[in-house]
Design an enzyme around this catalytic site. Structure first.
Site, short mmCIF file in Angstrom:
data_model
loop_
_atom_site.label_atom_id
_atom_site.label_comp_id
_atom_site.label_asym_id
_atom_site.label_seq_id
_atom_site.Cartn_x
_atom_site.Cartn_y
_atom_site.Cartn_z
N LYS A 184 0.86 -1.18 0.00
CA LYS A 184 0.00 0.00 0.00
C LYS A 184 0.89 1.23 0.00
O LYS A 184 1.55 1.53 1.00
CB LYS A 184 -0.93 0.02 1.21
CG LYS A 184 -1.84 1.26 1.21
CD LYS A 184 -2.57 1.43 2.53
CE LYS A 184 -3.33 2.76 2.56
NZ LYS A 184 -2.42 3.94 2.52
N GLU A 265 5.54 -0.39 13.78
CA GLU A 265 6.54 0.48 14.40
C GLU A 265 5.87 1.83 14.53
O GLU A 265 5.48 2.42 13.52
CB GLU A 265 7.80 0.58 13.55
CG GLU A 265 8.89 1.37 14.22
CD GLU A 265 9.60 2.29 13.26
OE1 GLU A 265 9.55 3.52 13.48
OE2 GLU A 265 10.18 1.79 12.29
N CYS A 302 12.25 8.13 13.09
CA CYS A 302 11.78 7.32 14.21
C CYS A 302 12.82 7.20 15.31
O CYS A 302 12.45 6.97 16.47
CB CYS A 302 11.37 5.93 13.70
SG CYS A 302 12.51 5.21 12.51
#
Length: 521
Positions: A184, A265, A302
């Protein structure tokens, strides 16, 4: 490079069924030219049928065939390095040179996984030979190997539009495991996604693989993601993004008639602890380096260090001054999307409402979605009383927490939720406190760094990019590094099989010369 804007389902270009969208250049707040197709549940079903049809043949390719396929993807990515980086820069506001480096990292990951596949250790082959003379009951021959779960759905991330997107580590590790992939694409960089998808599609074709090995879909809103998670042929999901989005997918997957794993995550503030001797000895350079790493990617990484904990004492003022200086000199830079920019401003306001004081800020924004850097400070006592102060604010900001003593430092560590990483800056004199902190941090993160910073991260066999909730939904796995392949594998035992029917890797005399455990040795 000419973009069609179509969905790529197997070998086919599929036009829009649910309207179209354009990409936004966040640096100029202008729409880019191409119309990109949006699909829905029908396109997900089409891709899932192909992925399922492809799975048996692809998961049984030889290790050498699969490794060569992964290397072809790397070659194809490098062949489009410049146009891919150029398009990604338009769609993200990130520097083109940085994105060319990201193409290189993505290609390297595919090559690294090719080597993992060739060596075959990921199969975890084990043989317990028959013991026909054993009493009171003979033992049959048992042999084990890991196989791929099945077709998997991968949600591309927004913050690294190549190495965490279509051609990111999730795709590389899933294909290495023998899983077929439905990707996606993230709507923030549709053009860059198409270029990457065509590089993978070309490798599928060139190696004569079933077209269903890889597909890329795109949609508006949540419907297409929900269709992917709900589809009965999908056997695992990966997601990188917000806790809200990740947990919505996770909960949905557990409500299926056949629940499936969702490897998310999600959120991390990557706390950094500066212990007293290190603070006195190196306060200023640690503070400067901390802010330097915080500002990478406009704070949209992140592993961005966002929380710095220091015990009041010698070196604290030098640390603070170095951080203030670096933040004050930081220019405002374009953030990835209008939504991320709005969330960043909202998050800063929440920190200040909870009692954090802004002690420095960078240059003012010059464009609509520029992120102005900010440094805030709060006491350890205040942080312990306000949970919002320990929540992630995704963007170029950091929170300096000053604690009174060792006991309060440990209390702050114990108050933190699960993290992707934690860092200790220490000298030899700090080892007693570090030993007390270590078990607290081990329970809260998958990666502990000493005398460096969590970002950047090497991609190796020992890499761990994961941690307890809410950093991820399953702390037993990593989403980066060579062992990330384990997310897509499950064990199968073969009991009493004739040699001719066994998988080749488990036959006597080890014809593939792979590492195997035999009777525990």
């Amino acid at each position: 490079m000419k973009l069609t804007g179509n969905l790529l389902i197997g070998a086919h270009d599929v036009p829009a069924s649910e309207g179209t969208m354009k990409a936004l250049n966040p640096a100029t707040n202008q729409w880019l030219d191409t119309d990109f197709a949006l699909g829905g549940a029908a396109q997900v079903h089409q891709a899932a049928i192909l992925a399922d049809e492809a799975f048996d043949s692809y998961s049984h390719t030889s290790l050498s065939q699969r490794a060569a396929f992964l290397e072809s993807i790397a070659d194809n990515l490098e062949a489009v390095r410049s146009p891919l980086a150029e398009r990604a820069a338009l769609e993200t506001g990130l520097p083109q040179a940085q994105l060319e480096g990201e193409v290189g990292r993505a290609a390297t990951q595919f090559r690294q996984f090719a080597q993992v596949v060739r060596k075959g250790r990921f199969l975890q082959l084990a043989i317990d030979p028959a013991q026909p003379e054993r009493q009171p009951r003979p033992r049959m021959d048992h042999r084990l190997q890991k196989i791929a779960l099945g077709p998997v759905a991968i949600f591309g991330a927004s913050n690294f539009p190549i190495s965490y997107s279509v051609a990111g580590g999730d795709t590389a590790s899933a294909l290495a495991a023998g899983a077929t992939v439905i990707l996606k694409a993230h709507n923030a960089h549709p053009g860059a996604s198409e270029i990457q998808a065509r590089a993978i599609q070309k490798a599928v074709h060139d190696h004569g693989l079933h077209e269903g090995v890889f597909s890329m879909v795109r949609g508006s809103g949540n419907a297409i993601g929900e269709a992917l998670v709900d589809h009965p042929l999908i056997k695992a999901v990966t997601f990188t993004g917000s806790e809200h989005g990740g947990m919505a997918l996770y909960r949905r997957a557990q409500q299926r008639p056949d629940p499936i794993p969702v490897f998310t995550e999600m959120t991390s503030i990557n706390p950094t602890f500066i212990l007293p001797a290190a603070l006195a000895e190196r306060g200023a350079p640690i503070g400067d380096g901390f802010i330097e790493r915080m500002l990478v990617n406009v704070g949209q990484a992140c592993l961005r260090p966002a929380l710095l904990i220091a015990i009041e004492g010698p070196g604290l003022q030098a640390l603070r001054e170095a951080m203030v200086k670096r933040v004050s000199e930081a220019p405002a830079r374009t953030m990835l999307t209008p939504g991320i920019h709005a969330s960043y401003l909202k998050g800063l306001a929440a920190l200040e409402a909870a009692g954090a004081h802004r002690i420095a800020q960078g240059s003012s924004a010059r464009a609509d979605f520029d992120g102005q850097s900010a440094l805030l400070e709060v006491s350890g006592h205040r942080l312990l009383g306000e949970a919002v102060l320990s929540q992630e604010v995704f963007g170029p900001s950091a929170l300096l927490v000053t604690v009174e003593d060792d006991a309060q430092c440990l209390a702050v560590a114990r108050s933190l939720n699960g993290q992707l990483s934690a860092t200790l800056h220490l000298e030899e004199q700090d080892l007693p406190l570090a030993r007390r902190l270590l078990p607290v941090l081990e329970r809260r993160t998958g990666r502990i760094v000493v005398n460096a910073f969590a970002h950047p991260q090497e991609v190796t066999h020992a890499t761990v990019h994961g941690g307890p909730f809410p950093a991820t939904s399953d702390s037993r796995f990593t989403s980066v590094g060579m062992t990330s392949i384990e997310r897509f594998l499950r064990p199968v035992a073969y009991q009493g099989f004739p040699q001719a029917l066994l998988p080749e890797a488990l036959r006597d005399f080890n014809p593939l010369q792979l590492p195997r455990s035999v009777d525990g040795q």
